[in-house]
Write a protein that holds these residues in place. Structure first.
Motif, short mmCIF file in Angstrom:
data_model
loop_
_atom_site.label_atom_id
_atom_site.label_comp_id
_atom_site.label_asym_id
_atom_site.label_seq_id
_atom_site.Cartn_x
_atom_site.Cartn_y
_atom_site.Cartn_z
N VAL A 184 2.57 1.59 0.43
CA VAL A 184 2.84 1.65 1.93
C VAL A 184 4.37 1.37 2.12
O VAL A 184 4.74 1.33 3.09
N GLU A 185 5.05 0.73 1.28
CA GLU A 185 6.36 0.22 1.34
C GLU A 185 7.35 1.60 0.86
O GLU A 185 8.38 1.14 0.76
N GLY A 186 6.85 2.70 0.44
CA GLY A 186 7.45 3.63 -0.22
C GLY A 186 8.59 4.24 0.52
O GLY A 186 9.51 4.36 0.00
N ARG A 187 8.43 4.43 1.81
CA ARG A 187 9.42 5.07 2.53
C ARG A 187 10.55 3.95 2.81
O ARG A 187 11.85 4.43 2.63
N THR A 211 4.42 -3.79 -8.74
CA THR A 211 2.88 -3.56 -9.19
C THR A 211 2.30 -2.63 -8.27
O THR A 211 0.91 -2.25 -8.67
N GLY A 212 2.57 -2.69 -7.05
CA GLY A 212 1.76 -1.94 -6.20
C GLY A 212 0.68 -2.75 -5.50
O GLY A 212 -0.09 -2.20 -4.71
N ALA A 213 0.91 -4.03 -5.43
CA ALA A 213 -0.09 -4.91 -5.00
C ALA A 213 -0.18 -4.59 -3.50
O ALA A 213 -1.49 -4.77 -3.18
N ARG A 214 0.79 -4.45 -2.81
CA ARG A 214 0.46 -4.50 -1.33
C ARG A 214 -0.26 -3.33 -0.92
O ARG A 214 -1.12 -3.63 0.03
N THR A 215 -0.01 -2.30 -1.68
CA THR A 215 -0.81 -1.27 -1.27
C THR A 215 -2.41 -1.19 -1.89
O THR A 215 -3.34 -0.90 -1.06
N ALA A 216 -2.53 -1.87 -3.13
CA ALA A 216 -3.87 -2.10 -3.56
C ALA A 216 -4.57 -2.96 -2.63
O ALA A 216 -5.88 -2.83 -2.33
N LEU A 217 -4.06 -3.83 -2.20
CA LEU A 217 -4.48 -5.10 -1.19
C LEU A 217 -5.07 -4.33 0.25
O LEU A 217 -6.17 -4.74 0.87
N ARG A 260 -2.84 -3.67 8.15
CA ARG A 260 -1.59 -4.17 7.57
C ARG A 260 -1.58 -5.34 6.99
O ARG A 260 -2.13 -6.17 7.46
N VAL A 261 -1.06 -5.27 5.61
CA VAL A 261 -1.11 -6.38 4.94
C VAL A 261 0.00 -6.94 4.89
O VAL A 261 1.17 -6.27 4.44
#
Lengths: 181, 757
Positions: free
Chosen positions: B25-28, B477-483, B499-500
């Motif tokens: 989600v923060e990739g951009r 880790t990608g935690a933001r996206t996984a959550l 939105r997390v």
């Protein structure tokens, strides 16, 4: 600061001139980050060993930590903030995004700037240590995974996202190799 | 209370989000340089701190001549033990009492690279110049930085972060004596450093009576709580954020000197202060993995079934705080034997304090045990996978507890199929590709599965959007996206409606990103909050203008988990090419097959597991901090001298996983942060043996070690079943010279009794 240890310089960054007074000791990296709020360029080692601060100087890659700001005057500087065309990502950025060519993201701006130069260097026919035949008449080598790995080796990624970074560079070059399921 | 609106009709997504690949989600933000890490946050009136480190390895500070430095341009203050604010003396934080936090509180120097002062100035250049100009004098004392078995200063470790220091059942010596085949070998691993790409940095400032901090931390809540205790502040008056963190691997889980000093300086100066460590400073201020010396003794019947397993591990710690690298804990859940003993010893030295580093204990421990098993397979004339299948434990070898899932054999079966293991010629040193000798190797992998209590909130907004808040950390880790995916499924909405927000200590208690327990612990709380919110909305709850918020706490659920042996498993494979002329080793391919719980996001999970395997490759071949016995400091404290795997070192890596949901997690998650690292170094080392016929038991397997080891003569004769013998086979010591904490070498076995028992 006295006159003797600072100068007024103009840096051309991402097409925009910036005039500022800098301590002569200020690296281009610190000038970008601390003076011009361009913090996309990262400091990973500050001694030219990790590639995180890679920017383009007149189109060629350079580590901004080993470049004094005063020596960058008059040169065209491209940082990660200047890679996209407005809201439209550059194909290299798009490939990193889609193929997950990062994890923590800290080395990413440097990887992307390096990749831009790799594509240009390859297009210009430059060989690398991975090139089997370096004679000019052999022509440019195919941009294999081995070529990409060799050419990108100045950019460390401690998360170990190398395989997806290589795929992203290959995709951006239009030469993506077979994806391992 | 204003008028409540009814929630818009929830649109149930056609397919669940968990299990499907999602871009970060923060990739951009990460590909455009917009993502802000700790040193990227601006502040008006920002001052810059520069830490001065001790140049001696042991002694007392005699003087800090700060007067000339205070007169230098731009210098705002010079903090040292004579003037620094006092910190809580008996600090006991998230990880217990820890005297390494006593920064500038005393005149003792416990190791080279200990903080002795901090210069704060208007600009980074001024701070650095002044810090380098500061003269500190010392009364030095003799130091010892050399880890070696038999050192009289070592002692048995009572406890480790992975359980007791020692476990024992049955009669190891009797079982060894009764064994048909005995493998007795020493393994060593060097001092290793985390080296996240982002060096630790923190900015601290006082705002409206609160200490506001941006830190590169793996746990904002824990760091805030620990910092408050250190400074004697009300925890409510300290806020820590770490929205983006450039890697951690265990080094960013505690309050480190840059944070403590930034908070001190901001308090003293009444203005924002940032301190960013240099790469070199990170080699002595953020912890590391101690070197280890390990002896593994395996006794087996001719059929390969283990009768005895004895694992003794020695590691170093500092004189300030005891941290035991829990290498010998690995076999406690992996392999059973009638005689089973695992022992840790620890040696306090004048070195920085080691800490958790990706797969603590499991990484060096699995290297020793999984290589020893490969040696046993060779001696038994068994395929290494068959040997492991014959030694599947029925229950926890030490605990006696049943396993909550154990798919190791399935991982090997699938891995063998994918790797093309069937028909592998077991003979070493017989495959060539031009100048290269080729070999393949395998090893098992395991990492415990756990969860910590966490709190989360979920808020429904009148416009149909949702916000989830939890003090999680995404260190890559990608935690933001996984959550986000977990919350979306729990809410029965599409992920783009959720939105997390993470990494803010104000969000409440939550476990750090560590122990492969982050996403599982956070995800549990997020799911609980989201489900509760969904149910309230479904039962007609209205949404006030400020949103409808519910809070969840998993304390009760996590504490009531039944006792089981809970682990993820994996099978690691590697193919290497070794040039016997130059000693160069190239890893040609790696494969890891894992049973590691429900995979939330295949895209990021594959990347993370791959990265763990790259760590194993790097550990096997490259990483080694070399300590200079004369100065007590490192000779290679930078990324040129301390080589971590680079692009050109890393081949194609294949990762696969089996369906293996955790039976007691609401979503089935186990955790995947560390398991990729476990066993991967052993797989590489075993492949090097298969290529060359030489066992390399000391990491890293450097070119000079390959050259010194030579290569076994290539023979055309098939290897017959290993001769049955009761005599222990000892690993030949490479050298009898004393060894440093970094470059350890197997010592003669005669030293063992004194050193390890």
């Amino acid at each position: 600061m006295t006159e003797a240890t600072s100068s007024v310089i103009t840096l051309h960054i991402n097409g925009t001139p910036h005039t500022l007074t800098v301590d002569h000791r200020t690296t281009l990296l610190d000038a970008l980050r601390e003076r011009l709020a361009l913090t996309g360029t990262k400091k990973g080692c500050d001694q030219g060993q990790c590639g995180a601060c890679t920017v383009l100087l007149d189109g060629r890659r350079a580590v901004a930590c080993l470049q004094l700001a005063v020596a960058a005057e008059g040169r065209a500087i491209t940082t990660i903030e200047g890679v996209a065309d407005g809201d439209r990502l550059h194909p290299v950025q798009q490939a990193f995004l889609e193929l997950d060519g990062y994890q923590c993201g800290y080395c990413t701006p440097g990887q992307i700037c390096s990749a831009l130069a790799v594509l240009d260097e390859h297009a210009a026919g430059w060989p690398s240590a991975a090139t089997a035949d370096v004679r000019p008449e052999a022509g440019p080598p195919a941009l294999t995974d081995a070529e990409i790995r060799e050419r990108m080796s100045g950019n460390l990624c401690r998360c170990g996202a190398y395989p997806t970074i290589v795929r992203a560079v290959a995709r951006a070059a239009g030469a993506e190799s077979e994806v391992v399921a | 209370m204003t008028t409540a609106t009814t929630a818009p009709a929830a649109t149930t997504p056609a397919t669940p989000s968990v299990g499907a690949s999602h871009l970060r989600v923060e990739g951009r933000d990460k590909v455009t340089g917009a993502a802000r890490y700790a040193a990227d946050h601006p502040a008006d009136g920002l001052a810059h701190g520069w830490i001065v480190l001790s140049t001696v390895a042991r002694g007392r500070i005699r003087s800090v001549d700060d007067a000339p430095v205070r007169a230098m341009p731009g210098v705002l203050t010079v903090l040292h033990h004579g003037n620094a604010p006092r910190l809580k003396e008996d600090f006991a934080g998230t990880f217990g009492p820890d005297a390494t936090t006593r920064i500038l509180q005393h005149d003792r120097v416990p190791h080279a690279g200990w903080p002795v002062a901090c210069v704060v100035a208007e600009t980074p250049e001024q701070a650095r110049e002044a810090a380098e100009a500061l003269v500190v004098t010392y009364d030095t004392e003799p130091h010892d930085v050399t880890l070696r078995p038999g050192h009289p200063g070592s002692h048995p470790a009572e406890t480790t972060a992975m359980g007791p220091g020692r476990t024992e059942k049955g009669d190891v010596e009797a079982e060894l004596a009764a064994s048909d085949i005995v493998v007795d070998a020493w393994y060593t691993t060097p001092e290793e450093h985390h080296n996240p790409m982002e060096p630790h940095a923190a900015m601290a400032r006082w705002e409206d009576g609160r200490l506001e901090v941006v830190d590169s931390t793996q746990g904002a809540y824990a760091t805030a709580r620990d910092l408050a205790q250190l400074l004697g502040l009300d925890p409510a008056d300290v806020r820590v954020r770490s929205e983006h963190v450039g890697g951690g691997f265990g080094s960013k889980a505690q309050a480190r000197p840059h944070l403590v000093l930034a908070a001190m300086a901001a308090t003293v100066l009444g203005r924002p202060v940032r301190i960013a460590l240099t790469r070199r400073q990170t080699f002595s201020l953020i912890g590391h993995r101690s070197a280890t010396v390990q002896r593994v003794r395996l006794g087996a019947g001719a059929d390969g079934r283990l009768r005895a397993l004895d694992h003794a591990a020695l590691s170093a710690t500092s004189t300030v705080h005891e941290f035991v690298e829990p290498s010998a804990a690995y076999a406690r859940s992996m392999y059973d034997a009638s005689g089973h003993r695992t022992v840790h010893r620890v040696l306090p030295l004048d070195v920085p304090t080691p800490t958790f580093m990706r797969a603590p204990g499991e990484a060096p421990g699995s290297f020793a045990v999984e290589c020893a098993l490969d040696e046993l397979a060779e001696r038994c004339g068994l395929d290494p996978i068959v040997l492991r299948a014959r030694n599947e434990p029925a229950a926890g070898p030490v605990s006696g507890l049943p396993f909550a899932g154990h798919r190791l054999a399935d991982c090997f079966t699938e891995g063998a199929r994918r790797f093309g293991w069937a028909g592998r010629d077991p003979r070493p040193g017989v495959r060539r590709d031009g100048r290269w000798l080729l070999g393949t190797g395998t090893a098992a992998s395991s990492f415990f599965t756990g969860a910590f209590p966490a709190t989360a909130t979920a808020t429904a907004h009148a416009d149909g959007a949702f916000t989830v808040r939890i003090a999680a950390a995404d260190i890559g880790t990608g935690a933001r996206t996984a959550l986000t995916q977990l919350a979306a499924d729990a809410l029965d909405v599409a992920p783009d409606r959720v939105r997390v927000l993470i990494a803010d200590s104000d969000f409440g208690d939550a476990w750090v990103a560590g122990g492969s327990m982050g996403t599982r612990s956070w995800g549990w709380a997020v799911r609980l909050a989201a489900r509760d919110l969904r149910d309230r909305l479904a039962s007609g709850a209205g949404i006030p203008p400020e949103g409808l918020t519910v809070r969840a706490n998993t304390e009760e659920a996590v504490r009531s988990l039944a006792a089981y042996e809970r682990h993820a498993y994996g099978a690691q494979f590697a193919e290497v090419a070794v040039d016997p002329g130059t000693g160069e080793i190239r890893v040609r391919r790696m494969l890891g097959v894992f049973a590691a719980g429900r995979i939330v996001n295949p895209l990021t999970a594959r990347n993370q597991l791959t990265g763990g395997m790259v760590w194993g490759l790097s550990m096997a071949l490259h990483e080694e901090a070399v300590r200079d016995t004369a100065s007590g400091g490192l000779v290679n404290a930078d990324l040129a001298g301390y080589h971590v795997a680079a692009h050109a070192d890393v081949p194609a890596i294949e990762v696969a996983w089996l369906d293996d949901p955790d039976p007691d997690d609401p979503v089935g998650i186990k955790g995947i942060g560390e398991i990729g690292t476990v066993g991967s170094a052993a797989a590489v080392a075993n492949a090097v043996w298969h290529a060359t016929g030489v066992r390399h038991r000391d990491l890293p397997i450097r070119p000079d070690r390959v050259l010194a080891g030579g290569a076994a003569p290539v023979t055309a004769a098939p290897v017959t079943a290993a001769p049955v013998t009761a005599a222990p086979v000892t690993a030949a010591p490479v050298t009898a010279a004393p060894v440093t904490a970094a470059s350890v070498t197997a010592a003669p076995v005669e030293q063992d009794r004194a050193g390890h028992r």
